[in-house]
Scaffold this active site. Sequence first.
Site, PDB file in Angstrom:
ATOM      1  N   GLN A   8      30.552  46.359  37.483  1.00 55.81           N
ATOM      2  CA  GLN A   8      31.430  47.528  36.906  1.00 55.81           C
ATOM      3  C   GLN A   8      30.424  48.605  36.347  1.00 55.81           C
ATOM      4  OE1 GLN A   8      34.608  47.848  36.478  1.00 55.81           O
ATOM      5  NE2 GLN A   8      35.215  45.845  37.333  1.00 55.81           N
ATOM      6  N   CYS A  41      40.851  38.471  35.713  1.00 57.23           N
ATOM      7  CA  CYS A  41      39.827  37.493  35.809  1.00 57.23           C
ATOM      8  C   CYS A  41      38.805  37.467  34.724  1.00 57.23           C
ATOM      9  CB  CYS A  41      39.043  37.852  37.055  1.00 57.23           C
ATOM     10  SG  CYS A  41      40.166  37.787  38.722  1.00 57.23           S
ATOM     11  N   LYS A  63      33.510  48.944  44.702  1.00 54.04           N
ATOM     12  CA  LYS A  63      33.849  49.445  43.325  1.00 54.04           C
ATOM     13  C   LYS A  63      33.099  51.056  43.266  1.00 54.04           C
ATOM     14  CE  LYS A  63      34.592  45.213  41.164  1.00 54.04           C
ATOM     15  NZ  LYS A  63      35.963  45.115  41.021  1.00 54.04           N
ATOM     16  N   ASP A  89      25.371  41.205  36.123  1.00 52.05           N
ATOM     17  CA  ASP A  89      26.264  41.506  37.094  1.00 52.05           C
ATOM     18  C   ASP A  89      26.715  43.134  36.762  1.00 52.05           C
ATOM     19  OD1 ASP A  89      29.000  42.062  37.985  1.00 52.05           O
ATOM     20  OD2 ASP A  89      29.715  40.257  37.197  1.00 52.05           O
ATOM     21  N   HIS A 108      33.316  38.195  33.789  1.00 53.91           N
ATOM     22  CA  HIS A 108      34.582  37.815  34.873  1.00 53.91           C
ATOM     23  C   HIS A 108      34.293  36.445  35.410  1.00 53.91           C
ATOM     24  CE1 HIS A 108      35.892  38.290  38.956  1.00 53.91           C
ATOM     25  NE2 HIS A 108      36.484  39.201  38.596  1.00 53.91           N
TER      26      HIS A 108
HETATM   27  N1  7TS Z   1      32.075  40.701  38.191  1.00 51.29           N
HETATM   28  C1  7TS Z   1      32.554  41.765  37.815  1.00 51.29           C
HETATM   29  C2  7TS Z   1      32.336  42.276  36.292  1.00 51.29           C
HETATM   30  C3  7TS Z   1      33.817  42.354  37.925  1.00 51.29           C
HETATM   31  O1  7TS Z   1      34.611  43.470  37.368  1.00 51.29           O
HETATM   32  C4  7TS Z   1      34.238  41.764  39.388  1.00 51.29           C
HETATM   33  C5  7TS Z   1      35.619  42.217  39.975  1.00 51.29           C
HETATM   34  C6  7TS Z   1      33.511  41.044  40.004  1.00 51.29           C
HETATM   35  C7  7TS Z   1      32.490  40.423  39.273  1.00 51.29           C
HETATM   36  C8  7TS Z   1      33.711  40.319  41.427  1.00 51.29           C
HETATM   37  O2  7TS Z   1      33.499  41.390  42.367  1.00 51.29           O
HETATM   38  P1  7TS Z   1      33.928  41.318  44.099  1.00 51.29           P
HETATM   39  O3  7TS Z   1      33.658  42.539  44.486  1.00 51.29           O
HETATM   40  O4  7TS Z   1      32.864  39.980  44.327  1.00 51.29           O
HETATM   41  O5  7TS Z   1      35.342  40.610  43.882  1.00 51.29           O
HETATM   42  N2  7TS Z   1      36.573  42.881  39.194  1.00 51.29           N
HETATM   43  C9  7TS Z   1      37.661  42.992  39.267  1.00 51.29           C
HETATM   44  C10 7TS Z   1      38.564  43.608  38.372  1.00 51.29           C
HETATM   45  O6  7TS Z   1      38.247  43.919  37.318  1.00 51.29           O
HETATM   46  N3  7TS Z   1      39.750  43.726  38.922  1.00 51.29           N
HETATM   47  O7  7TS Z   1      39.717  43.436  40.362  1.00 51.29           O
HETATM   48  C11 7TS Z   1      38.349  42.922  40.543  1.00 51.29           C
END
Ligand code: 7TS
Length: 404
Positions: free
Chosen positions: A201, A362, A224, A198, A121
């Site tokens: 997911q 992303c 999530k 990370d 990401h």
């Molecule tokens: N890393 C991964 C693997 C992610 O899927 C996401 C967000 C992030 C980091 C960032 O997370 P945040 O909570 O700090 O924003 N992924 C997604 C997605 O797949 N669609 O919208 C956000």
Amino acid sequence: MFNVEDIRKDFPILSRQVNGKPLVYFDNAATSQTPQQVIDVIVDYYSNYNANIHRGVHALSQEATDKYEQARHIIQKHFNARFAHEIIFTSGTTHSINLVANGFSSILNKGDEIIVSALEHHSNIVPWQMLCERTGAILKVIPMNQEGELIMSEYDKLISNNTKLVFVNHISNALGTINPIEYIIEKAHQVGAAVLIDGAQACPHLKPDVQALDVDFYVASAHKMCGPTGEGMLYGKEAWLKKLPPYQGGGEMIAEVTFEKTTYAELPHKFEAGTPNICGGIAFGAAIDYMNAIGFDAISKYEHELLEYATQKLLEIEGLKIYGTSKNKTSVISFNLKGIHPYDVGTILDKMGIAVRTGHHCAQPIMDYYKIPGTVRASFAFYNTKTEIDSLVAAVKKARLMLS
Ligand code: 7TS
């Protein structure tokens, strides 16, 4: 016993309509929905004990502090961290990664190497590029194959005594691939490199054990995994967290302040400057409790059934191609219809009450690899059903007829 109809009753949003149709929510990889049990905790906080923490002598402040620290213990237990102070509350995965990247600015030297993967990401690419610019370190990338898997023989070639850090996601957000993080961690440790995983997911689908993994840092977002937005966590091994400098300066992260010199608070407060998202932290704990009450074994088994069912049904549609075909994947399906832009498909699905994400998710390097502008991504959670998947399949068929 896992009963999806009972579980669905916990999620008020699932009974609403969108565009005159029952909502089918398949954008869980972007953010999950919130059960009543977690909503109740949020309402209870603001109705009954909203106060600032770690500072008040009064009862409300004490109550809020106790609940917040209890949540830290819930998270510690869930991830099997050795100490509660190894859990740092953050605003989410992005914040957690930036905190670590910033800390390594003072540790890395010119020519040191950082390894990331082709499946990351953007939030696990950009902070490391910024770190390389600041330090003169070099970014290397583990390549992927057509199935959307990382090529481990290439990782073996990249890793060397110059490698100081390895950053890989546990599960790809765009493709759903589960990466071989045990192998990645072991190899990195053989050359003395630190590893950040990370888990944004992964945590909605499985229960990571940070001690068994022997991982140095593990990060996740509450939103999530049935929790609120703007809340997340960083797990770090005590020794690493002691070594890294604070990320932000401010109240609550100090031991003593004079104009000549400031000393920092002990862990975890050293990394928690300012008033945190108190309600968010407490609700994060409640979300983890909620998911554990259902059980991660039951969740992953059921979601796998949904994945297999949807994969089979979608592949029956002419001209539909799925990106990310690893045998080792979670309930994410990224696909395109031949000759049709993913955004157009997404727009028609929305008209039918079906929420999916379209675009590059992303994760632009993955789209560049496949030479596509983006995909339609349907991501399933444990509260989704096969009937909803039937609606998706029917809607995709209709979109194909309308757009071709
Ligand atoms: N890393 C991964 C693997 C992610 O899927 C996401 C967000 C992030 C980091 C960032 O997370 P945040 O909570 O700090 O924003 N992924 C997604 C997605 O797949 N669609 O919208 C956000």
